[in-house]
Write a protein that holds these residues in place. Structure first.
Motif, mmCIF file in Angstrom:
data_model
loop_
_atom_site.group_PDB
_atom_site.id
_atom_site.type_symbol
_atom_site.label_atom_id
_atom_site.label_comp_id
_atom_site.label_asym_id
_atom_site.label_seq_id
_atom_site.Cartn_x
_atom_site.Cartn_y
_atom_site.Cartn_z
ATOM 1 N N ARG A 187 0.817 -1.221 0.000
ATOM 2 C CA ARG A 187 0.000 0.000 0.000
ATOM 3 C C ARG A 187 0.848 1.268 0.000
ATOM 4 N N ASP A 188 1.880 1.294 0.855
ATOM 5 C CA ASP A 188 2.601 2.537 1.104
ATOM 6 C C ASP A 188 3.807 2.745 0.200
ATOM 7 N N VAL A 189 4.349 1.668 -0.374
ATOM 8 C CA VAL A 189 5.568 1.779 -1.175
ATOM 9 C C VAL A 189 5.344 1.342 -2.616
ATOM 10 N N ILE A 190 4.840 0.114 -2.816
ATOM 11 C CA ILE A 190 4.746 -0.438 -4.166
ATOM 12 C C ILE A 190 3.708 0.304 -5.010
ATOM 13 N N VAL A 191 2.488 0.438 -4.492
ATOM 14 C CA VAL A 191 1.419 1.050 -5.290
ATOM 15 C C VAL A 191 1.736 2.511 -5.643
ATOM 16 N N PRO A 192 2.214 3.351 -4.701
ATOM 17 C CA PRO A 192 2.560 4.721 -5.110
ATOM 18 C C PRO A 192 3.661 4.777 -6.164
ATOM 19 N N ALA A 193 4.647 3.897 -6.066
ATOM 20 C CA ALA A 193 5.720 3.900 -7.067
ATOM 21 C C ALA A 193 5.209 3.426 -8.420
ATOM 22 N N LEU A 194 4.321 2.444 -8.434
ATOM 23 C CA LEU A 194 3.697 2.022 -9.691
ATOM 24 C C LEU A 194 2.937 3.177 -10.320
ATOM 25 N N ARG A 195 2.182 3.880 -9.496
ATOM 26 C CA ARG A 195 1.385 4.993 -10.010
ATOM 27 C C ARG A 195 2.299 6.090 -10.563
ATOM 28 N N GLU A 196 3.393 6.346 -9.872
ATOM 29 C CA GLU A 196 4.332 7.374 -10.334
ATOM 30 C C GLU A 196 4.903 7.009 -11.697
ATOM 31 N N GLY A 197 5.327 5.750 -11.854
ATOM 32 C CA GLY A 197 5.878 5.325 -13.135
ATOM 33 C C GLY A 197 4.854 5.355 -14.248
ATOM 34 N N ALA A 198 3.630 4.919 -13.945
ATOM 35 C CA ALA A 198 2.584 4.894 -14.963
ATOM 36 C C ALA A 198 2.204 6.303 -15.402
ATOM 37 N N GLU A 199 2.098 7.210 -14.452
ATOM 38 C CA GLU A 199 1.744 8.589 -14.796
ATOM 39 C C GLU A 199 2.836 9.232 -15.648
ATOM 40 N N ALA A 200 4.090 8.943 -15.341
ATOM 41 C CA ALA A 200 5.188 9.510 -16.129
ATOM 42 C C ALA A 200 5.161 9.000 -17.570
ATOM 43 N N ALA A 201 4.709 7.758 -17.748
ATOM 44 C CA ALA A 201 4.667 7.167 -19.084
ATOM 45 C C ALA A 201 3.322 7.364 -19.765
ATOM 46 N N GLY A 202 2.343 7.937 -19.058
ATOM 47 C CA GLY A 202 1.031 8.152 -19.637
ATOM 48 C C GLY A 202 0.297 6.865 -19.960
ATOM 49 N N ARG A 203 0.362 5.908 -19.053
ATOM 50 C CA ARG A 203 -0.274 4.614 -19.298
ATOM 51 C C ARG A 203 -0.999 4.151 -18.032
ATOM 52 N N PRO A 204 -1.849 3.102 -18.132
ATOM 53 C CA PRO A 204 -2.569 2.637 -16.949
ATOM 54 C C PRO A 204 -1.631 2.059 -15.892
ATOM 55 N N VAL A 205 -2.043 2.161 -14.644
ATOM 56 C CA VAL A 205 -1.273 1.567 -13.549
ATOM 57 C C VAL A 205 -1.385 0.044 -13.642
ATOM 58 N N PRO A 206 -0.284 -0.685 -13.602
ATOM 59 C CA PRO A 206 -0.364 -2.145 -13.665
ATOM 60 C C PRO A 206 -1.156 -2.719 -12.489
ATOM 61 N N ARG A 207 -1.799 -3.848 -12.728
ATOM 62 C CA ARG A 207 -2.425 -4.521 -11.606
ATOM 63 C C ARG A 207 -1.345 -5.190 -10.761
ATOM 64 N N VAL A 208 -1.662 -5.482 -9.511
ATOM 65 C CA VAL A 208 -0.687 -6.010 -8.555
ATOM 66 C C VAL A 208 -1.041 -7.453 -8.213
ATOM 67 N N VAL A 209 -0.052 -8.318 -8.328
ATOM 68 C CA VAL A 209 -0.160 -9.716 -7.917
ATOM 69 C C VAL A 209 0.833 -9.937 -6.781
ATOM 70 N N SER A 210 0.336 -10.433 -5.638
ATOM 71 C CA SER A 210 1.206 -10.671 -4.484
ATOM 72 C C SER A 210 1.222 -12.162 -4.155
ATOM 73 N N VAL A 211 2.419 -12.750 -4.154
ATOM 74 C CA VAL A 211 2.596 -14.146 -3.763
ATOM 75 C C VAL A 211 2.847 -14.168 -2.261
ATOM 76 N N VAL A 212 1.970 -14.882 -1.524
ATOM 77 C CA VAL A 212 1.946 -14.789 -0.066
ATOM 78 C C VAL A 212 2.098 -16.190 0.542
ATOM 79 N N PRO A 213 3.063 -16.392 1.435
ATOM 80 C CA PRO A 213 3.209 -17.691 2.098
ATOM 81 C C PRO A 213 1.998 -18.007 2.969
ATOM 82 N N MET A 214 1.608 -19.282 2.987
ATOM 83 C CA MET A 214 0.447 -19.706 3.760
ATOM 84 C C MET A 214 0.736 -21.043 4.419
ATOM 85 N N ALA A 215 0.279 -21.199 5.659
ATOM 86 C CA ALA A 215 0.319 -22.482 6.368
ATOM 87 C C ALA A 215 -0.935 -22.542 7.224
ATOM 88 N N ALA A 216 -1.942 -23.235 6.741
ATOM 89 C CA ALA A 216 -3.206 -23.328 7.467
ATOM 90 C C ALA A 216 -3.015 -24.091 8.774
#
Length: 321
Positions: A187-216
């Motif tokens: 939220r605080d680092v990745i998404v703002p940096a994605l938005r900054e890069g996309a705005e500079a290039a005049g293109r849509p913000v990429p969607r985010v895929v997060s691979v998350v460890p799980m142990a039920a």
């Protein structure tokens, strides 16, 4: 964007039949896609194409193919071939890999991984779009095009851990793929940096895929041990240590369990019953992750793939992803 949940293949199959139960789970239980990371034992595109030939045709994701291993034109051809074989969109993620891997393949590491990634993705995207590419780069060059062919779309992804790479993804990628990144860091680092890069290039913000460890939670299971078994190699890698430290996770080089506990406290790994796991997934979605990929490698390592399938069945039962 819709919020979805996917499954990481938690084993390294020597034959496609070993991966078939997980493709069948995705096909029948409503997960968005089946993902696999870069392996040196097999070639992930071929495993997924074999699954498609077995009738297990689902969306596939690669997280991530290491750039030193293949030229970007070959990478584009492989991804499009898999999309045609499966009949579904493919997310083809790429990354430079660790410096040691770069040196082992290329003789020396990239002096500028950010430049290498930009050049690589520009060629992949250009040839997939049917463009006439004319690029003379520092690391990757190509002049020409590849024939057009009917196939479902290929999303071009970039592995992202830190803000510099996120800005490159914003400029060039369709998808930013994170691994071990806590939701607040997304939220605080990745998404703002994605938005900054996309705005500079005049293109849509990429969607985010997060691979998350799980142990039920399960009778007799040490969930900390399972998480550590699936993530200890990443805990030891310098680029992951840097990202985790930035995210407020205390990295203990001599005690993976201590690192796991700190990652859990930051929400960067999931344990508990189905309700608790679903709440952890929801925290990622709320932070800006569009697709959560559940990484059960640790459970598979200690208990085998059937245990993972039982955990996934319990989690997906009643959740409307």
């Amino acid at each position: 964007m819709s919020r979805s949940v996917s499954v990481l293949l938690p084993i390294v199959p020597t034959r496609a039949e070993h991966a078939a139960p997980f493709a069948a789970f995705v096909q029948w239980r409503g997960a968005r896609a089946l993902w696999q990371g870069q392996q040196l034992l097999n070639e992930q595109h071929q495993v997924f194409a074999q699954l498609s030939g077995m009738g297990l045709r689902v969306p596939f994701g690669i997280c991530v193919s290491l750039m030193p291993s293949r030229h970007p034109v070959q990478a584009a051809i492989e991804a499009r071939t898999l999309a045609a074989a499966s009949g579904h969109p493919v997310t083809a993620g790429f990354g430079p890999g660790a410096r040691a891997f770069q040196e082992g393949v290329l003789g020396e590491p990239y002096k500028s991984p950010l430049t290498a990634c930009r050049e690589y993705l520009d060629i992949v995207r250009g040839v997939l779009d049917g463009d006439d590419v004319d690029q003379r780069g520092t690391y990757f060059s190509y002049t020409g095009s590849i024939p057009r062919s009917p196939a479902p779309p290929v999303e071009v992804g970039l592995g992202v851990l830190r803000p510099g790479m996120a800005r490159i993804a914003g400029q060039t990628a369709d998808v930013a793929i994170t691994w071990l990144t806590p939701p607040t860091y997304v939220r605080d680092v990745i998404v703002p940096a994605l938005r900054e890069g996309a705005e500079a290039a005049g293109r849509p913000v990429p969607r985010v895929v997060s691979v998350v460890p799980m142990a039920a939670a399960a009778d007799g299971r040490d969930t900390l041990a399972a998480l550590g078994a699936g993530s200890c190699d990443h805990f030891a890698a310098p680029h992951y240590q840097d990202m985790l430290t930035r995210a407020g996770v205390r990295v203990d080089g001599e005690d993976p369990t201590a690192t796991t506990k700190s990652l859990l406290a930051a929400g960067g790994a999931l344990i508990g019953d189905p309700a608790e796991l679903a709440a952890g997934i929801a925290a990622y979605h709320a932070a800006g992750t569009d697709e959560v990929v559940l990484n059960n490698v640790g459970v598979a390592t200690l208990e085998g793939p059937r245990a993972v399938l039982r955990d996934l069945e319990a989690l997906f039962n009643g959740n409307g992803w």
